[in-house]
Write a protein that holds these residues in place. Structure first.
Motif, short mmCIF file in Angstrom:
data_model
loop_
_atom_site.label_atom_id
_atom_site.label_comp_id
_atom_site.label_asym_id
_atom_site.label_seq_id
_atom_site.Cartn_x
_atom_site.Cartn_y
_atom_site.Cartn_z
N SER A 101 8.09 -2.00 0.24
CA SER A 101 8.58 -1.23 -0.90
C SER A 101 9.95 -0.63 -0.63
CB SER A 101 7.59 -0.11 -1.25
OG SER A 101 6.36 -0.65 -1.68
N LYS B 125 5.57 -4.17 -10.05
CA LYS B 125 4.95 -2.87 -10.26
C LYS B 125 5.99 -1.75 -10.25
CE LYS B 125 0.42 -4.12 -8.37
NZ LYS B 125 -0.52 -3.95 -7.24
N ASP C 252 1.67 -2.72 3.73
CA ASP C 252 0.77 -2.67 2.57
C ASP C 252 0.23 -4.07 2.27
OD1 ASP C 252 -0.65 -1.33 0.61
OD2 ASP C 252 0.89 -1.62 -0.92
N LYS D 186 4.91 -6.35 -5.72
CA LYS D 186 5.40 -4.99 -5.57
C LYS D 186 6.61 -4.74 -6.45
CE LYS D 186 3.80 -3.48 -1.11
NZ LYS D 186 3.35 -2.23 -1.71
N PRO E 21 5.92 3.73 -6.36
CA PRO E 21 5.87 2.80 -5.21
C PRO E 21 5.15 3.43 -4.03
CG PRO E 21 8.05 3.79 -5.40
CD PRO E 21 7.28 4.23 -6.62
N THR E 22 4.44 2.61 -3.31
CA THR E 22 3.83 3.07 -2.07
C THR E 22 4.90 3.18 -1.00
OG1 THR E 22 3.25 0.78 -1.56
CG2 THR E 22 1.56 2.14 -2.59
#
Length: 471
Positions: A277, A264, A211, A261, A271-272
């Motif tokens: 992640s 967030k 990502d 990340k 989470p992606t």
């Protein structure tokens, strides 16, 4: 590694882990850069000493003691097949006491390589899996160079990305990007396949897996090259300045990505599903940012794993089809052979030539007495050409019946967890190539990288000949 050296390394790593809570890791890298610059100026240093491409002894007739598989020009100069063939026949477990990387044993037959790879209790992956030691101050830690149980815990944190369900979801994205790259290639004119296809597709996949900002994706490939190209580790051509400048940039970018990340995820944002992640969410690795040498080491590992195998098999497959045009015709006539052809490409290319181990105790291997602490190198590039396992092993044969036995992905607990993704990327590439082109002409011998580890291509000029449309 003896106990004293191991204690010194552990103390150094612990010191870096502690101080980076207060001093950014890039500052530590700056200090290491200054140290190596002074060392280079005033002392004989092996870490960044450039290798010279000198005439090598004839592998068919020289004394066995003259054979040094660590030479980074063996592959580029086309001598590697003769060297491996002779060692498999005359000295399948071969000792080289005087290489630039120190003494080591070479294991070249398929069955012996399998034995070493399967018996991780006898042959440790620690401290590194490359022939040379990392430059002082850059002793990055990664789970491929760890033994159980630590290896198992860290590998488990990210292997979920590669389960079949997730690969199935990636397939559409991979195909879309492959089509986009191929549809923008020139036809009937020369271009570099390595740059326009292999690197481009690999960088797009790496950006997705991590990502990472898509517009900066080429940095990931460059950082991967840094991780496997210092002279003191693989005989590569990276300079002192390139290595430390690139590493500082990588540390800064990947640390910022981690913190962004993590913030967030903490704030409740969904989470992606990417490698970064997953490391943040795993209990075993959620504090990895506070173990910086491990943090950067594992990210470098994931970049190399996602880069070298796929990228060089993409280029290698095109070159193999050029050298063996009858095999390309066979594939065009029967595309059900494609899964087998992909495995044959990976066997024939063997993108990573070896993995290094260290004997944990005295052991006999094929009549040779290996002592505790000795370096033992499993040459996958030789095992995949073992005539006792693969008939006409040097030839490229897409319907080879036992090709799945190849060892390009390793074996045992360290087998490449991204192997299925690599095979999927290659399969989709060839499906789309076959739809568009009648022939892929390699215009001149490709340029090969300088390395004893990566069997790769730096440039390959090709010309695409599209299918003739019926009038």
């Amino acid at each position: 590694m003896n106990s004293v050296v191991k204690k010194i390394k552990t103390a150094r790593v612990n010191l870096v882990n502690f101080t980076t809570r207060y001093i950014p890791l890039e500052n530590h890298i700056t200090v290491a850069h200054v140290y190596h610059s002074l060392k280079d100026r005033y002392f004989e240093s092996r870490d960044f000493k450039a290798f010279i491409d000198e005439q090598l002894p004839d592998p068919k007739h020289c004394d066995l003691q003259q054979i040094d598989l660590s030479n980074p020009f063996l592959y580029r100069n086309g001598l590697w097949k003769d060297v491996f063939q002779r060692l498999r026949k005359e000295a399948p477990v071969h000792y080289q006491p005087n290489s630039p990387f120190g003494a080591f044993w070479s294991v070249t037959r398929y069955e012996d390589v399998m034995f070493v790879d399967k018996h991780h209790q006898l042959f440790s992956s620690e401290p590194v899996i490359l022939l040379g030691e990392p430059p002082q101050g850059l002793e990055l830690e990664m789970f491929i160079a760890m033994d159980p149980p630590k290896h198992d815990v860290q590998r488990k944190a990210v292997q979920g990305v590669f389960v079949p369900k997730n690969l199935q979801e990636m397939e559409s994205l991979i195909r879309t990007r492959t089509i986009d790259v191929l549809d923008h290639l020139p036809v009937n004119q020369a271009f570099d396949f390595v740059d326009r296809v292999s690197i481009e597709l690999t960088s797009r996949m790496l950006a997705t897996l991590l990502d990472f900002p898509y517009e900066q994706r080429r940095k990931l490939v460059y950082w991967s090259d840094l991780a496997s190209s210092t002279p003191g580790t693989t005989g590569g051509a990276m300079t002192l300045q390139e290595t430390f400048t690139g590493l500082k940039e990588m540390v800064k970018a990947m640390s910022a990505l981690w913190h962004d990340k993590a913030a967030k995820i903490k704030a409740g944002e969904t989470p992606t599903f990417d490698l970064m992640s997953m490391l943040i969410r795993s209990e075993a690795t959620q504090d990895l940012i506070h173990r910086p040498l491990e943090f950067i080491g594992n990210l470098a590992l994931l970049m190399v794993a996602g880069n070298d195998t796929t990228r060089n098999s993409m280029s290698g497959g095109v070159y193999a089809m050029h050298l063996y045009p009858q095999q390309f015709e066979k594939l065009k006539q029967d595309q059900l052979l494609l899964p087998n052809a992909i495995s044959e490409i990976i066997r024939w290319q063997t993108p990573l030539a070896y993995m290094r181990r260290v004997a944990t105790q005295d052991v006999m291997l094929n009549g040779q007495y290996i002592r505790k602490g000795d370096k033992v190198v499993m040459w996958y590039a030789s095992a995949n050409r073992d005539e006792s396992v693969f008939e006409r092993a040097d030839d490229f044969i897409i319907d080879r019946d036992n090709v799945k036995k190849h060892l390009s992905f390793g074996f045992g607990i360290h087998r490449c967890m991204g192997s299925r993704l690599a095979e999927m990327q290659l399969t989709i590439l060839w499906e789309e190539l076959l739809k568009r082109f009648d022939r892929i002409e390699v215009l001149e011998p490709p340029e090969l990288v300088q390395s004893n580890f990566v069997r790769g291509y730096s440039k390959m000029m090709v010309k695409l000949h599209p299918h003739v449309q019926p009038s």
